[in-house]
Design a protein around this motif. Structure first.
Motif, PDB file in Angstrom:
ATOM      1  N   LYS A  20       0.855  -1.188   0.000  1.00 18.22           N
ATOM      2  CA  LYS A  20       0.000   0.000   0.000  1.00 18.22           C
ATOM      3  C   LYS A  20       0.887   1.232   0.000  1.00 18.22           C
ATOM      4  O   LYS A  20       2.054   1.162   0.362  1.00 18.22           O
ATOM      5  N   TRP A  21       0.310   2.344  -0.401  1.00 15.79           N
ATOM      6  CA  TRP A  21       1.096   3.569  -0.380  1.00 15.79           C
ATOM      7  C   TRP A  21       0.876   4.273   0.951  1.00 15.79           C
ATOM      8  O   TRP A  21      -0.181   4.169   1.567  1.00 15.79           O
ATOM      9  N   ALA A  23       2.413   8.091   3.097  1.00 10.63           N
ATOM     10  CA  ALA A  23       3.067   9.382   2.867  1.00 10.63           C
ATOM     11  C   ALA A  23       3.879   9.785   4.095  1.00 10.63           C
ATOM     12  O   ALA A  23       3.431   9.619   5.226  1.00 10.63           O
ATOM     13  N   ARG A  28       5.507  10.297  -1.237  1.00 12.85           N
ATOM     14  CA  ARG A  28       4.698   9.088  -1.349  1.00 12.85           C
ATOM     15  C   ARG A  28       5.613   7.872  -1.454  1.00 12.85           C
ATOM     16  O   ARG A  28       6.501   7.824  -2.306  1.00 12.85           O
ATOM     17  N   LEU A  29       5.389   6.889  -0.565  1.00 14.62           N
ATOM     18  CA  LEU A  29       6.171   5.657  -0.542  1.00 14.62           C
ATOM     19  C   LEU A  29       5.240   4.473  -0.704  1.00 14.62           C
ATOM     20  O   LEU A  29       4.056   4.560  -0.384  1.00 14.62           O
ATOM     21  N   VAL A  30       5.783   3.365  -1.174  1.00 14.06           N
ATOM     22  CA  VAL A  30       5.030   2.116  -1.207  1.00 14.06           C
ATOM     23  C   VAL A  30       5.620   1.219  -0.128  1.00 14.06           C
ATOM     24  O   VAL A  30       6.835   1.067  -0.024  1.00 14.06           O
ATOM     25  N   ARG A  42      10.309   4.482  -2.718  1.00 14.87           N
ATOM     26  CA  ARG A  42       9.572   5.586  -3.337  1.00 14.87           C
ATOM     27  C   ARG A  42       8.497   5.014  -4.247  1.00 14.87           C
ATOM     28  O   ARG A  42       8.749   4.081  -4.999  1.00 14.87           O
ATOM     29  N   ASP A  43       7.311   5.590  -4.180  1.00 14.46           N
ATOM     30  CA  ASP A  43       6.166   5.056  -4.932  1.00 14.46           C
ATOM     31  C   ASP A  43       6.067   5.674  -6.323  1.00 14.46           C
ATOM     32  O   ASP A  43       4.990   6.029  -6.774  1.00 14.46           O
ATOM     33  N   PRO A  51       2.670   5.176 -10.256  1.00 10.88           N
ATOM     34  CA  PRO A  51       2.711   4.737  -8.856  1.00 10.88           C
ATOM     35  C   PRO A  51       2.931   3.224  -8.771  1.00 10.88           C
ATOM     36  O   PRO A  51       2.103   2.441  -9.229  1.00 10.88           O
ATOM     37  N   SER A  53       2.698   1.376  -6.298  1.00 14.58           N
ATOM     38  CA  SER A  53       1.702   0.742  -5.432  1.00 14.58           C
ATOM     39  C   SER A  53       0.495   0.221  -6.217  1.00 14.58           C
ATOM     40  O   SER A  53      -0.280  -0.582  -5.717  1.00 14.58           O
ATOM     41  N   ARG A  54       0.344   0.648  -7.456  1.00  9.99           N
ATOM     42  CA  ARG A  54      -0.734   0.135  -8.310  1.00  9.99           C
ATOM     43  C   ARG A  54      -0.282  -1.035  -9.177  1.00  9.99           C
ATOM     44  O   ARG A  54      -1.047  -1.569  -9.959  1.00  9.99           O
TER      45      ARG A  54
END
Length: 103
Positions: A20-21, A23, A28-30, A42-43, A51, A53-54
């Protein structure tokens, strides 16, 4: 825990194989759980800023949802794909049920 580490999630929120992401200070990080170990990077894929995370998490590899570049969540290194730079990673600690990421 020192001031350098920020709480980002409860460990129970993220089962093995999930990500999941989160912050931290506008970044924004994953966050990924691989077999009970947590990793943060880093996301953003360096190729087209997608992103991560997707994307998909398969073992230690995270796949970009746009061009399928693969990165190792442990190191941020590119394993396969059109990008030539690694993704920055962040140190992660788990205390009790809280996951912390270093700023």
């Amino acid at each position: 825990m020192t001031d350098e580490f920020v709480p980002v999630a409860k460990a129970a929120e993220l089962a093995p194989g999930q990500m999941k992401w989160v912050a931290i200070e506008g970044n924004r990080l994953v966050l990924a759980n691989v077999e009970g170990s947590f990793y943060a990077l880093r996301d953003v894929c360096g190729h087209r800023n997608a992103p991560l995370s997707r994307g998909k998490l398969q073992g230690y590899l995270i796949e970009c949802p746009l061009h399928f570049a693969e990165f190792d969540v442990r190191t941020g290194e590119l394993v396969n794909g059109p990008v030539s730079t690694a993704i920055p990673t962040y140190e992660v600690r788990v205390e009790e049920d809280t996951v912390y990421v270093k700023r």
